[in-house]
Design a protein around this motif. Structure first.
Motif, mmCIF file in Angstrom:
data_model
loop_
_atom_site.group_PDB
_atom_site.id
_atom_site.type_symbol
_atom_site.label_atom_id
_atom_site.label_comp_id
_atom_site.label_asym_id
_atom_site.label_seq_id
_atom_site.Cartn_x
_atom_site.Cartn_y
_atom_site.Cartn_z
ATOM 1 N N GLY A 106 -5.548 10.590 -3.754
ATOM 2 C CA GLY A 106 -6.114 9.058 -3.291
ATOM 3 C C GLY A 106 -5.903 7.798 -4.446
ATOM 4 O O GLY A 106 -5.728 8.792 -5.449
ATOM 5 N N TRP A 107 -5.319 6.689 -3.967
ATOM 6 C CA TRP A 107 -4.259 5.419 -5.080
ATOM 7 C C TRP A 107 -5.733 5.096 -4.768
ATOM 8 O O TRP A 107 -6.321 4.218 -4.775
ATOM 9 C CB TRP A 107 -3.245 5.172 -3.725
ATOM 10 C CG TRP A 107 -3.190 4.077 -4.695
ATOM 11 C CD1 TRP A 107 -2.970 3.360 -5.629
ATOM 12 C CD2 TRP A 107 -3.632 1.753 -4.244
ATOM 13 N NE1 TRP A 107 -2.478 2.039 -5.842
ATOM 14 C CE2 TRP A 107 -2.655 1.730 -4.564
ATOM 15 C CE3 TRP A 107 -3.849 1.712 -2.309
ATOM 16 C CZ2 TRP A 107 -3.107 -0.232 -4.443
ATOM 17 C CZ3 TRP A 107 -3.543 1.371 -2.252
ATOM 18 C CH2 TRP A 107 -2.980 -0.427 -3.010
ATOM 19 N N ALA A 132 -0.397 2.488 -12.037
ATOM 20 C CA ALA A 132 -1.141 2.556 -10.120
ATOM 21 C C ALA A 132 -2.093 3.858 -10.829
ATOM 22 O O ALA A 132 -1.065 5.129 -11.589
ATOM 23 C CB ALA A 132 -0.203 2.938 -9.169
ATOM 24 N N VAL A 133 -3.427 4.681 -10.073
ATOM 25 C CA VAL A 133 -3.544 5.258 -10.825
ATOM 26 C C VAL A 133 -3.674 6.203 -9.023
ATOM 27 O O VAL A 133 -4.111 5.833 -8.009
ATOM 28 C CB VAL A 133 -4.700 5.215 -11.171
ATOM 29 C CG1 VAL A 133 -6.010 6.406 -11.151
ATOM 30 C CG2 VAL A 133 -4.544 4.417 -12.215
ATOM 31 N N VAL A 134 -3.654 8.232 -9.031
ATOM 32 C CA VAL A 134 -3.573 8.062 -7.941
ATOM 33 C C VAL A 134 -4.451 9.565 -8.587
ATOM 34 O O VAL A 134 -4.064 10.728 -9.789
ATOM 35 C CB VAL A 134 -1.915 8.491 -7.060
ATOM 36 C CG1 VAL A 134 -1.854 10.021 -6.750
ATOM 37 C CG2 VAL A 134 -1.139 7.990 -6.810
ATOM 38 N N SER A 188 -6.883 4.980 0.134
ATOM 39 C CA SER A 188 -7.333 4.290 -0.985
ATOM 40 C C SER A 188 -8.761 4.744 -1.214
ATOM 41 O O SER A 188 -9.608 5.126 -0.479
ATOM 42 C CB SER A 188 -7.177 3.187 -0.231
ATOM 43 O OG SER A 188 -5.957 2.097 0.631
ATOM 44 N N VAL A 189 -8.761 4.511 -2.431
ATOM 45 C CA VAL A 189 -10.625 4.804 -2.744
ATOM 46 C C VAL A 189 -11.122 3.679 -3.810
ATOM 47 O O VAL A 189 -9.574 2.970 -3.847
ATOM 48 C CB VAL A 189 -10.059 6.362 -3.646
ATOM 49 C CG1 VAL A 189 -10.121 7.156 -2.908
ATOM 50 C CG2 VAL A 189 -9.066 6.256 -5.138
ATOM 51 N N GLU A 246 0.878 -1.520 -0.108
ATOM 52 C CA GLU A 246 -0.132 -0.436 0.051
ATOM 53 C C GLU A 246 0.966 1.135 0.037
ATOM 54 O O GLU A 246 2.069 1.223 1.007
ATOM 55 C CB GLU A 246 -0.866 -0.087 1.298
ATOM 56 C CG GLU A 246 -1.623 1.065 1.392
ATOM 57 C CD GLU A 246 -3.009 0.930 2.480
ATOM 58 O OE1 GLU A 246 -3.606 1.523 2.379
ATOM 59 O OE2 GLU A 246 -2.179 0.320 2.986
ATOM 60 N N PRO A 247 0.354 2.404 -0.544
ATOM 61 C CA PRO A 247 1.277 3.300 -1.031
ATOM 62 C C PRO A 247 0.482 4.177 0.344
ATOM 63 O O PRO A 247 -0.540 4.686 0.235
ATOM 64 C CB PRO A 247 0.896 3.738 -2.493
ATOM 65 C CG PRO A 247 -0.582 3.501 -2.785
ATOM 66 C CD PRO A 247 -0.593 2.251 -2.221
#
Length: 204
Positions: free
Chosen positions: A96-97, A110-112, A75-76, A58-59
């Motif tokens: 939000g990741w 990976a989407v932020v 987290s989203v 987890e980032p």
């Protein structure tokens, strides 16, 4: 079809900052966030990764030195209707990741996501459009590793032309996508007309 739905709803929900600005009765337009160069900084397909993918973790923080961002990550996910959640507007400094996708460092994108503004003013990704190819993005993870990415390109897309496949689609590299609102603020609609997308690839 599900990926398309997520992309369209992501575009809609990232406009929440603009909607709230109008909803709370602010009479003047919000400041226009920086935009990618008019000549365009097109996304370039990343080469095959020279570094092996990392295991999932987890980032916890995103750092973008060029624009002075150092922000916690939450987290989203998508709700039952397929709508992507975003960080709450009362925490404009948080990004939000997208948890159902790749974690930063895993194979894939990976989407932020982050707000461009809030009722209090500019938010975490207000200056995202200032990024240029070669700029770095650092993602700290819960396993004590820090993954470094280099920006490949930055583009603005009309909200009805969101590049779902480029953002969510599988790829042969360890990628990162940063997304926020951008372009002109449409006061009648209460939202920005574009989305700014940063494409990046892992370098360390």
């Amino acid at each position: 079809m599900r990926g398309y739905r997520l992309g369209r709803l992501l575009v809609t929900l990232l406009a929440v900052g603009g909607l709230t600005l109008v909803g709370v009765g602010i009479a003047r337009l919000p400041p226009r966030p920086p935009q990618p160069d008019a000549a365009g900084l097109p996304h370039r397909a990343a080469a095959a990764p020279s570094l092996p993918p990392l295991p999932r973790a987890e980032p916890v923080e995103v750092r973008i030195p060029r624009i002075g961002v150092r922000a916690p990550l939450v987290s989203v996910a998508a709700d039952a209707a397929g709508a992507l959640e975003v960080p709450p507007l009362d925490r404009p400094g948080v990004a939000g990741w997208y948890r159902p996708g790749a974690s930063p460092g895993e194979l894939g994108n990976a989407v932020v996501v982050g707000h461009v503004d809030s009722p209090a003013g500019p938010a975490v990704f207000f200056d995202l459009g200032r990024l240029r190819p070669g700029d770095t993005v650092h993602i700290a993870r819960a396993d004590a590793t820090v993954v470094r990415f280099a920006v490949d390109g930055v583009e603005a897309y009309p909200k009805d032309g969101f590049p779902t496949d480029l953002v969510y689609g599988p790829g042969g590299a360890v990628g990162l996508r940063l997304i926020t609102c951008g372009g002109r603020f449409d006061q009648d609609r209460g939202e920005y007309v574009d989305n700014v997308v940063v494409f990046a690839t892992r370098t360390a």
